[in-house]
Design an enzyme around this catalytic site. Sequence first.
Site, PDB file in Angstrom:
ATOM      1  N   PRO A  63       0.796  -1.223   0.000  1.00  0.00           N
ATOM      2  CA  PRO A  63       0.000   0.000   0.000  1.00  0.00           C
ATOM      3  C   PRO A  63       0.832   1.278   0.000  1.00  0.00           C
ATOM      4  O   PRO A  63       1.844   1.370   0.685  1.00  0.00           O
ATOM      5  CB  PRO A  63      -0.829  -0.083   1.279  1.00  0.00           C
ATOM      6  CG  PRO A  63      -0.442  -1.305   1.984  1.00  0.00           C
ATOM      7  CD  PRO A  63       0.510  -2.069   1.149  1.00  0.00           C
ATOM      8  N   ASN A  64       0.362   2.209  -0.794  1.00  0.00           N
ATOM      9  CA  ASN A  64       0.876   3.579  -0.895  1.00  0.00           C
ATOM     10  C   ASN A  64       2.218   3.704  -1.598  1.00  0.00           C
ATOM     11  O   ASN A  64       2.682   4.811  -1.826  1.00  0.00           O
ATOM     12  CB  ASN A  64       0.934   4.247   0.489  1.00  0.00           C
ATOM     13  CG  ASN A  64      -0.427   4.352   1.107  1.00  0.00           C
ATOM     14  OD1 ASN A  64      -1.368   4.823   0.479  1.00  0.00           O
ATOM     15  ND2 ASN A  64      -0.564   3.888   2.334  1.00  0.00           N
TER      16      ASN A  64
ATOM     17  N   ARG B 237       3.983  11.256  -1.642  1.00  0.00           N
ATOM     18  CA  ARG B 237       3.791  11.210  -0.180  1.00  0.00           C
ATOM     19  C   ARG B 237       5.102  11.363   0.576  1.00  0.00           C
ATOM     20  O   ARG B 237       6.133  10.829   0.176  1.00  0.00           O
ATOM     21  CB  ARG B 237       3.113   9.904   0.219  1.00  0.00           C
ATOM     22  CG  ARG B 237       3.976   8.669   0.021  1.00  0.00           C
ATOM     23  CD  ARG B 237       3.249   7.380   0.359  1.00  0.00           C
ATOM     24  NE  ARG B 237       3.182   7.136   1.773  1.00  0.00           N
ATOM     25  CZ  ARG B 237       3.726   6.085   2.381  1.00  0.00           C
ATOM     26  NH1 ARG B 237       4.372   5.164   1.682  1.00  0.00           N
ATOM     27  NH2 ARG B 237       3.625   5.933   3.669  1.00  0.00           N
TER      28      ARG B 237
ATOM     29  N   TYR C 266      10.570   9.451   1.895  1.00  0.00           N
ATOM     30  CA  TYR C 266      10.637   8.519   0.776  1.00  0.00           C
ATOM     31  C   TYR C 266      11.308   9.081  -0.480  1.00  0.00           C
ATOM     32  O   TYR C 266      11.506   8.342  -1.440  1.00  0.00           O
ATOM     33  CB  TYR C 266       9.226   8.015   0.428  1.00  0.00           C
ATOM     34  CG  TYR C 266       8.582   7.294   1.578  1.00  0.00           C
ATOM     35  CD1 TYR C 266       9.015   6.026   1.945  1.00  0.00           C
ATOM     36  CD2 TYR C 266       7.571   7.882   2.320  1.00  0.00           C
ATOM     37  CE1 TYR C 266       8.442   5.363   3.019  1.00  0.00           C
ATOM     38  CE2 TYR C 266       6.987   7.221   3.387  1.00  0.00           C
ATOM     39  CZ  TYR C 266       7.437   5.970   3.737  1.00  0.00           C
ATOM     40  OH  TYR C 266       6.866   5.313   4.791  1.00  0.00           O
TER      41      TYR C 266
ATOM     42  N   ASN D 175       8.143  -5.254  -0.380  1.00  0.00           N
ATOM     43  CA  ASN D 175       7.958  -4.139   0.539  1.00  0.00           C
ATOM     44  C   ASN D 175       6.471  -4.141   0.874  1.00  0.00           C
ATOM     45  O   ASN D 175       5.665  -3.632   0.104  1.00  0.00           O
ATOM     46  CB  ASN D 175       8.375  -2.816  -0.089  1.00  0.00           C
ATOM     47  CG  ASN D 175       8.266  -1.657   0.890  1.00  0.00           C
ATOM     48  OD1 ASN D 175       7.556  -1.738   1.885  1.00  0.00           O
ATOM     49  ND2 ASN D 175       8.962  -0.573   0.592  1.00  0.00           N
TER      50      ASN D 175
ATOM     51  N   ALA E 253       2.700  -0.731   5.095  1.00  0.00           N
ATOM     52  CA  ALA E 253       2.174  -0.792   6.456  1.00  0.00           C
ATOM     53  C   ALA E 253       1.772  -2.206   6.870  1.00  0.00           C
ATOM     54  O   ALA E 253       1.748  -2.520   8.061  1.00  0.00           O
ATOM     55  CB  ALA E 253       0.986   0.154   6.601  1.00  0.00           C
TER      56      ALA E 253
ATOM     57  N   GLU F 255      12.752  -8.806   2.405  1.00  0.00           N
ATOM     58  CA  GLU F 255      11.862  -7.693   2.744  1.00  0.00           C
ATOM     59  C   GLU F 255      12.670  -6.399   2.650  1.00  0.00           C
ATOM     60  O   GLU F 255      13.783  -6.320   3.176  1.00  0.00           O
ATOM     61  CB  GLU F 255      11.326  -7.868   4.164  1.00  0.00           C
ATOM     62  CG  GLU F 255      10.390  -6.760   4.593  1.00  0.00           C
ATOM     63  CD  GLU F 255       9.831  -6.984   5.972  1.00  0.00           C
ATOM     64  OE1 GLU F 255       8.994  -7.895   6.130  1.00  0.00           O
ATOM     65  OE2 GLU F 255      10.240  -6.251   6.897  1.00  0.00           O
TER      66      GLU F 255
ATOM     67  N   HIS G 152      12.569  -2.007   2.884  1.00  0.00           N
ATOM     68  CA  HIS G 152      11.908  -0.761   3.284  1.00  0.00           C
ATOM     69  C   HIS G 152      12.801   0.398   2.877  1.00  0.00           C
ATOM     70  O   HIS G 152      14.012   0.370   3.118  1.00  0.00           O
ATOM     71  CB  HIS G 152      11.638  -0.732   4.784  1.00  0.00           C
ATOM     72  CG  HIS G 152      10.728  -1.831   5.203  1.00  0.00           C
ATOM     73  ND1 HIS G 152       9.377  -1.776   4.986  1.00  0.00           N
ATOM     74  CD2 HIS G 152      10.993  -3.035   5.764  1.00  0.00           C
ATOM     75  CE1 HIS G 152       8.839  -2.892   5.414  1.00  0.00           C
ATOM     76  NE2 HIS G 152       9.797  -3.686   5.880  1.00  0.00           N
TER      77      HIS G 152
ATOM     78  N   ARG H  10      11.891   5.156  13.267  1.00  0.00           N
ATOM     79  CA  ARG H  10      10.639   5.897  13.081  1.00  0.00           C
ATOM     80  C   ARG H  10       9.673   5.625  14.232  1.00  0.00           C
ATOM     81  O   ARG H  10      10.102   5.258  15.316  1.00  0.00           O
ATOM     82  CB  ARG H  10      10.041   5.536  11.714  1.00  0.00           C
ATOM     83  CG  ARG H  10      10.964   6.027  10.568  1.00  0.00           C
ATOM     84  CD  ARG H  10      10.382   5.819   9.222  1.00  0.00           C
ATOM     85  NE  ARG H  10       9.131   6.565   9.074  1.00  0.00           N
ATOM     86  CZ  ARG H  10       8.255   6.327   8.105  1.00  0.00           C
ATOM     87  NH1 ARG H  10       8.497   5.390   7.212  1.00  0.00           N
ATOM     88  NH2 ARG H  10       7.145   7.028   8.019  1.00  0.00           N
TER      89      ARG H  10
END
Length: 144
Positions: A9-10, A17, A22, A74, A77, A99, A101, A108
């Site tokens: 997502p996103n 965003r 990012y 990735n 969330a 994985e 990110h 964070r």
Amino acid sequence: MKILVINGPNLNFLGIREKAIYGNQDYEYLCNIIKEKALADGDEVVLFQSNHEGAIIDRIQEAYSDGTAGIVINPGAYTHYSYAIHDALKSVEHIKKVEVHISDITSREEFRKVSVTAPACDKQIYGHGLNGYLEAMDYLKKAI
């Protein structure tokens, strides 16, 4: 070698965003650098992005029998709470998985520091920006 790159997502909103986290590069840019690396390395790459958990699970399950040798994922969330994606990743044990990110999830918000999907993967890369995807592809190339 066939590599499946899954973005959750996103991630389709890269360059839109939270640019301070990012970066300014958009999703098309990310897809292009991944395709260029695959071409240079002689690999086949399949790119998949969805904002829907079930679609991500379906795509992981398709990888079971479609010749995929490695997955770069990735989960966005979903990383922090999707035991369903964790279980899907575990179910394709014959496929190496990394994985990724873009940001350093360990520095964070508290909820981002825990990945429920990482234990189903062979490696986790975070905080290396978009280059983390390319590093994941290099890892898969060596591991397979």
